[in-house]
Design an enzyme around this catalytic site. Structure first.
Site, mmCIF file in Angstrom:
data_model
loop_
_atom_site.group_PDB
_atom_site.id
_atom_site.type_symbol
_atom_site.label_atom_id
_atom_site.label_comp_id
_atom_site.label_asym_id
_atom_site.label_seq_id
_atom_site.Cartn_x
_atom_site.Cartn_y
_atom_site.Cartn_z
ATOM 1 N N GLY A 11 -17.905 14.728 -71.153
ATOM 2 C CA GLY A 11 -18.756 13.936 -70.759
ATOM 3 C C GLY A 11 -20.521 15.067 -70.669
ATOM 4 N N LYS A 33 -17.220 20.279 -64.121
ATOM 5 C CA LYS A 33 -19.005 19.641 -64.983
ATOM 6 C C LYS A 33 -19.252 20.906 -64.162
ATOM 7 C CE LYS A 33 -21.492 16.262 -62.573
ATOM 8 N NZ LYS A 33 -22.334 15.346 -61.984
ATOM 9 N N ASP A 125 -25.029 4.165 -56.762
ATOM 10 C CA ASP A 125 -24.724 4.820 -58.541
ATOM 11 C C ASP A 125 -23.934 4.646 -59.304
ATOM 12 O OD1 ASP A 125 -26.766 4.923 -61.426
ATOM 13 O OD2 ASP A 125 -26.240 6.924 -61.161
HETATM 14 N N1 LIG Z 1 -13.171 13.639 -63.413
HETATM 15 C C1 LIG Z 1 -13.243 13.921 -64.890
HETATM 16 N N2 LIG Z 1 -12.287 13.142 -65.660
HETATM 17 C C2 LIG Z 1 -13.064 12.806 -67.077
HETATM 18 N N3 LIG Z 1 -14.091 13.110 -66.903
HETATM 19 C C3 LIG Z 1 -14.751 12.830 -66.176
HETATM 20 C C4 LIG Z 1 -14.909 13.030 -64.677
HETATM 21 N N4 LIG Z 1 -15.806 13.004 -64.198
HETATM 22 C C5 LIG Z 1 -16.896 13.826 -65.315
HETATM 23 N N5 LIG Z 1 -16.287 13.059 -66.467
HETATM 24 C C6 LIG Z 1 -16.989 12.077 -68.217
HETATM 25 O O1 LIG Z 1 -18.036 12.778 -68.066
HETATM 26 C C7 LIG Z 1 -19.591 11.738 -67.598
HETATM 27 C C8 LIG Z 1 -20.541 12.976 -67.063
HETATM 28 O O2 LIG Z 1 -20.134 12.969 -65.657
HETATM 29 P P1 LIG Z 1 -20.598 12.666 -64.441
HETATM 30 O O3 LIG Z 1 -21.447 11.271 -64.279
HETATM 31 O O4 LIG Z 1 -20.304 13.745 -63.293
HETATM 32 O O5 LIG Z 1 -22.047 13.592 -65.170
HETATM 33 P P2 LIG Z 1 -24.152 12.997 -64.201
HETATM 34 O O6 LIG Z 1 -24.652 14.623 -65.266
HETATM 35 O O7 LIG Z 1 -23.880 12.906 -62.740
HETATM 36 O O8 LIG Z 1 -24.189 11.986 -64.850
HETATM 37 P P3 LIG Z 1 -24.832 10.179 -64.699
HETATM 38 O O9 LIG Z 1 -25.948 10.577 -65.797
HETATM 39 O O10 LIG Z 1 -24.323 9.539 -64.870
HETATM 40 O O11 LIG Z 1 -25.612 11.117 -63.414
HETATM 41 C C9 LIG Z 1 -18.365 10.725 -67.077
HETATM 42 O O12 LIG Z 1 -19.491 9.203 -67.406
HETATM 43 C C10 LIG Z 1 -17.711 10.549 -67.745
HETATM 44 O O13 LIG Z 1 -17.506 10.075 -68.819
#
Ligand SMILES: Nc1ncnc2c1ncn2[C@@H]1O[C@H](COP(=O)(O)OP(=O)(O)OP(=O)(O)O)[C@@H](O)[C@H]1O
Length: 456
Positions: A11, A33, A125
């Site tokens: 992601g 992440k 969100d």
């Molecule tokens: N625990 C997890 N297991 C597998 N994939 C994950 C996990 N956490 C996040 N992802 C993948 O990574 C993507 C982005 O994660 P996340 O939404 O936490 O990041 P963000 O930077 O906060 O994104 P956003 O732009 O939605 O705010 C998710 O849509 C998902 O596909």
């Protein structure tokens, strides 16, 4: 982070990149992440919403945050790994999901939401990308925008992803609460049935237009406060009758339509709470709602004085303050067990790590260091569908009133010429705090007339 072996990227969100990785010591597959922003102090990290809210959550339908590591000024969140998100499941599908698939997912998400709301938070969100799926299990992810219900309004620093954004946020209400998650769920539920977004607005003004086109312009009787909000920002609702949801989502049953209709009520006070939703006839075949949750529906707390006044909402069912004691009541019919709380921080050279195996009780804002306590553990209801359970985005809404005020949309005026495509689109989010916004570009999906990156 040398304890982990990176397998592949899964992601790329606004705030961070996510990788699938292997814990070399335990063999466990995790999701890591890596935040895009640098963090120069540990204090900065532990004050992040995602950390503050997630470390208090322990529920089968909320993605488990296992640890937080700061290394070389980079911040890493280690989560339990989930196979994919709901958007990925929808996007290449030709065949509609069955009603029981939609029901089972929604039931789990409402369980997660009931837990989050009861613990005094709301997500802000919810979108298909933030609902992660592994087999039959669905979990709420990405608590970057999560907010404490009893935190002080006005909430101006960010808003949720546009397509799932509640009208009170679009109309600049300085006061909103968990009902915004319920709106998002109505939109997500409809999308699960039709595989296309219910309100795919191409701007904030178009978002309201799209909402009016589906559920009709709100009357004073329906949402007097909304009309006040609109007039406060000089916005005139387009006058549209709306459509019959049953015709728009022909694959959904009468019960499903009834639930979507009430979730997508203009007036947040008229939306069901998560606990109400769990008791809706749509979930009749889903077996069990913990009595403690059921009885809490009736609990009304007096909102803090700052929340009353000009925009007073007589919304008794929504608790504006966190419940003083999250402990399940004794009539909680699943067994509750106690787990020791031992939130640990340690410094190892450049690395500082917050272990999430144990959590501190809700409502405590004590230092993370060495807090030892006890917390009742949530046990999922006994049912034949496994339950499990997290995400958030932000945006300064400083210019939204101006944008809305300048775009007066009457029927037929200002309507985008493009029609929504009958395929799911990836929703993006706004992260308005500019220090956190990393300028992800608009991504146009091949063959689709809309970008799912729905900033603004
Ligand atoms: N625990 C997890 N297991 C597998 N994939 C994950 C996990 N956490 C996040 N992802 C993948 O990574 C993507 C982005 O994660 P996340 O939404 O936490 O990041 P963000 O930077 O906060 O994104 P956003 O732009 O939605 O705010 C998710 O849509 C998902 O596909």
């Amino acid at each position: 982070m040398e304890r982990y072996k990176i397998i592949n990227e899964v992601g790329n969100g606004t705030f961070g990149n996510v990788w699938r990785a292997l814990n070399k010591q335990t063999g466990e597959v995790v999701a890591i992440k890596k935040m895009k922003k640098n963090y120069y102090s540990w204090e900065e990290c532990i004050n992040l919403r995602e950390v503050k809210s997630l470390r208090k959550m322990n529920h089968p339908n909320i993605v488990k945050l296992k640890e937080v590591v700061r290394e070389n000024d980079f911040l890493y969140f280690v989560f339990e790994y989930m196979d994919c998100n709901l958007y990925q499941l929808m996007k290449d599908r030709a065949k509609l999901f069955s009603e029981s698939e939609v029901r089972n997912w929604c039931f789990q998400v409402f369980q997660g939401l009931a837990y989050i709301h009861r613990r005094g938070y709301f997500h802000r969100d919810l979108k298909p990308e933030n609902l992660l799926v592994s087999q039959d299990i669905i979990k709420i992810a990405d608590f970057g925008l999560a907010r404490e219900i009893n935190s002080q309004p006005p909430f101006t620093e960010y808003v949720s992803t546009r397509w799932y954004r509640a009208p009170e946020i679009l109309l600049q209400s300085p006061i909103y609460g968990p009902a915004v998650d319920m709106w998002a769920m109505g939109a997500i539920m409809a999308e699960l049935f039709s595989l296309r977004p219910l309100f795919p607005g191409s701007s904030e003004a178009d978002e309201i237009y799209k909402i009016c086109s589906v559920i009709g312009t709100p009357s004073k009787r329906e949402w007097a406060q909304g009309l006040q909000l609109a007039s406060a920002i000089n916005y005139q609702f387009p006058q549209i009758a709306g459509v019959d949801l049953a015709l728009l989502i022909p694959s959904a049953s009468e019960d499903a339509i009834s639930l979507i209709t009430s979730l997508c009520s203009w007036d947040p006070c008229k939306r069901p709470t998560a606990v109400d939703a769990l008791q809706h006839p749509f979930f009749q075949s889903c077996f069990y709602v913990p009595p403690s949750l059921r009885t809490k529906t009736a609990v009304a707390k007096t909102p803090p004085a700052v929340m009353r006044g000009a925009l007073e909402q007589k919304c008794d069912k929504w608790s504006f303050g966190s419940l003083p004691n999250p402990k399940p009541s004794s009539n909680f019919s699943t067994v509750t067990s106690k787990v020791p709380i031992n939130t640990v921080t340690r410094v190892t050279g450049v690395q500082r790590r917050l272990d999430m195996n144990y959590q501190e009780p809700m409502g405590s804002d004590k230092s993370l260091k060495g807090s030892v306590n006890q917390q009742p553990k949530y046990r999922p209801p006994v049912r034949n569908v496994p339950m499990v359970g997290s995400g958030v985005t932000t945006r300064a809404i400083s210019d939204a009133a101006e944008k809305l005020a300048n775009v007066s949309i009457g029927s037929g005026r200002g309507r985008p010429t493009k029609q929504p495509v009958f395929k799911p689109m990836k929703a993006g989010g706004w992260h308005g705090q500019h220090d956190l916004f990393h300028g992800r570009s608009q991504e146009l999906l091949p063959g689709r007339s809309y970008s799912r990156k729905v900033a603004g």
